[in-house]
Design a protein around this motif. Structure first.
Motif, PDB file in Angstrom:
ATOM      1  N   SER A 234      68.784  71.651  82.232  1.00 41.53           N
ATOM      2  CA  SER A 234      69.782  72.668  82.572  1.00 41.53           C
ATOM      3  C   SER A 234      71.199  72.314  82.132  1.00 41.53           C
ATOM      4  N   GLU A 235      71.500  71.037  81.897  1.00 38.32           N
ATOM      5  CA  GLU A 235      72.874  70.655  81.549  1.00 38.32           C
ATOM      6  C   GLU A 235      73.075  70.317  80.084  1.00 38.32           C
ATOM      7  N   GLY A 236      72.148  69.602  79.460  1.00 35.94           N
ATOM      8  CA  GLY A 236      72.318  69.254  78.064  1.00 35.94           C
ATOM      9  C   GLY A 236      71.294  68.256  77.575  1.00 35.94           C
ATOM     10  N   MET A 237      71.226  68.106  76.239  1.00 37.93           N
ATOM     11  CA  MET A 237      70.311  67.170  75.605  1.00 37.93           C
ATOM     12  C   MET A 237      70.950  66.650  74.332  1.00 37.93           C
ATOM     13  N   THR A 238      70.766  65.364  74.067  1.00 40.99           N
ATOM     14  CA  THR A 238      71.189  64.780  72.795  1.00 40.99           C
ATOM     15  C   THR A 238      70.019  64.000  72.205  1.00 40.99           C
ATOM     16  N   TYR A 239      69.974  63.950  70.870  1.00 43.67           N
ATOM     17  CA  TYR A 239      68.954  63.190  70.160  1.00 43.67           C
ATOM     18  C   TYR A 239      69.612  62.518  68.962  1.00 43.67           C
ATOM     19  N   GLU A 240      69.499  61.201  68.898  1.00 43.09           N
ATOM     20  CA  GLU A 240      70.042  60.422  67.783  1.00 43.09           C
ATOM     21  C   GLU A 240      68.860  59.857  67.004  1.00 43.09           C
ATOM     22  N   ASP A 241      68.592  60.419  65.828  1.00 47.55           N
ATOM     23  CA  ASP A 241      67.418  60.040  65.049  1.00 47.55           C
ATOM     24  C   ASP A 241      67.452  58.585  64.592  1.00 47.55           C
ATOM     25  N   SER A 242      68.617  58.073  64.222  1.00 49.53           N
ATOM     26  CA  SER A 242      68.692  56.705  63.692  1.00 49.53           C
ATOM     27  C   SER A 242      68.296  55.663  64.731  1.00 49.53           C
ATOM     28  N   THR A 243      68.526  55.949  66.013  1.00 50.91           N
ATOM     29  CA  THR A 243      68.140  55.008  67.078  1.00 50.91           C
ATOM     30  C   THR A 243      66.884  55.467  67.801  1.00 50.91           C
ATOM     31  N   GLY A 244      66.507  56.731  67.671  1.00 46.28           N
ATOM     32  CA  GLY A 244      65.346  57.271  68.351  1.00 46.28           C
ATOM     33  C   GLY A 244      65.595  57.597  69.816  1.00 46.28           C
ATOM     34  N   LEU A 245      66.870  57.697  70.220  1.00 51.12           N
ATOM     35  CA  LEU A 245      67.186  57.925  71.629  1.00 51.12           C
ATOM     36  C   LEU A 245      67.392  59.411  71.914  1.00 51.12           C
ATOM     37  N   LEU A 246      66.629  59.923  72.885  1.00 50.55           N
ATOM     38  CA  LEU A 246      66.757  61.290  73.347  1.00 50.55           C
ATOM     39  C   LEU A 246      67.152  61.234  74.820  1.00 50.55           C
ATOM     40  N   GLU A 247      68.184  61.982  75.207  1.00 48.33           N
ATOM     41  CA  GLU A 247      68.628  62.028  76.593  1.00 48.33           C
ATOM     42  C   GLU A 247      68.776  63.479  77.012  1.00 48.33           C
ATOM     43  N   ALA A 248      68.216  63.812  78.192  1.00 50.06           N
ATOM     44  CA  ALA A 248      68.323  65.164  78.742  1.00 50.06           C
ATOM     45  C   ALA A 248      68.816  65.050  80.174  1.00 50.06           C
ATOM     46  N   SER A 249      69.638  66.001  80.593  1.00 46.85           N
ATOM     47  CA  SER A 249      70.177  65.944  81.952  1.00 46.85           C
ATOM     48  C   SER A 249      70.171  67.314  82.606  1.00 46.85           C
ATOM     49  N   GLY A 250      70.110  67.277  83.930  1.00 45.00           N
ATOM     50  CA  GLY A 250      70.138  68.500  84.716  1.00 45.00           C
ATOM     51  C   GLY A 250      68.761  69.076  84.928  1.00 45.00           C
ATOM     52  N   GLY A 251      68.083  68.646  85.970  1.00 48.16           N
ATOM     53  CA  GLY A 251      66.778  69.216  86.296  1.00 48.16           C
ATOM     54  C   GLY A 251      65.789  69.128  85.167  1.00 48.16           C
ATOM     55  N   ALA A 252      65.685  67.967  84.527  1.00 50.10           N
ATOM     56  CA  ALA A 252      64.791  67.795  83.384  1.00 50.10           C
ATOM     57  C   ALA A 252      63.329  67.812  83.839  1.00 50.10           C
ATOM     58  N   VAL A 253      62.520  68.582  83.131  1.00 51.33           N
ATOM     59  CA  VAL A 253      61.085  68.660  83.388  1.00 51.33           C
ATOM     60  C   VAL A 253      60.386  68.512  82.042  1.00 51.33           C
ATOM     61  N   ALA A 254      59.419  67.596  81.974  1.00 46.61           N
ATOM     62  CA  ALA A 254      58.665  67.405  80.738  1.00 46.61           C
ATOM     63  C   ALA A 254      57.175  67.417  81.057  1.00 46.61           C
TER      64      ALA A 254
END
Length: 168
Positions: free
Chosen positions: A29-49
């Motif tokens: 619900s708040e945001g997501m970032t993905y950095e391909d060179s490091t492989g890091l994905l971060e999601a915030s705000g009521g994340a459901v996967a």
């Protein structure tokens, strides 16, 4: 670097290492970032996967924030397709590198709103349409804590503090 400000979701269908169908989806619900060179994905705000790594397993994660470490893609421009898995293995500067999940950290909002992970394994294939009868469940694993660490390489779930676990 990919960045989504505000609410969003993604859905991916691919092929697992044994050639079977795998599905993954997530929303936040708040945001997501993905950095391909490091492989890091971060999601915030009521994340459901939700992940279906094979036709008999269903995994669900709910947390306020989620940090996923994927196989790094190298130094090049990332696209949304990079969140999927391309099986070609071609030597093209990382463009078709398989993106496996290395680890996941799920962080709850508070002790009363913890991170939750559930994994269900069934005796036979689960129908694609959920409306039909479900096969008999072989295993249920449920873990909740303020913070949950999943190490895919080691096949472990850990928490740095108190929590609840159910194994059936």
């Amino acid at each position: 670097r990919l960045e989504v400000v505000g609410e969003g979701s993604f859905h991916h269908e691919g092929v697992n290492r044994s050639g079977g169908r795998q599905v993954a989806s997530a929303k936040w619900s708040e945001g997501m970032t993905y950095e391909d060179s490091t492989g890091l994905l971060e999601a915030s705000g009521g994340a459901v996967a939700e992940a279906m790594p094979d036709d008999r397993t269903r995994d669900t994660l709910q947390a306020d924030r989620v940090r996923v470490q994927l196989t790094p893609g190298g130094e090049r421009r990332a696209t949304l397709d990079d969140l999927g898995n391309n099986q070609s293995g071609a030597n093209d500067g990382g463009q078709n590198v398989r993106r496996d999940i290395v680890s996941v950290v799920a962080i709850g909002r508070s002790d009363t709103a913890p991170a939750k992970i559930e994994s269900r394994r069934y005796e036979s294939a689960v129908p694609e349409e959920v409306d039909g009868p479900m096969p008999k469940m072989e295993r249920l694993l449920y873990l909740e804590s303020r913070e949950v660490h999943a190490d895919n390489s080691a096949g472990t779930l850990t928490t740095p503090g108190a929590g609840r676990i159910l194994v059936v």
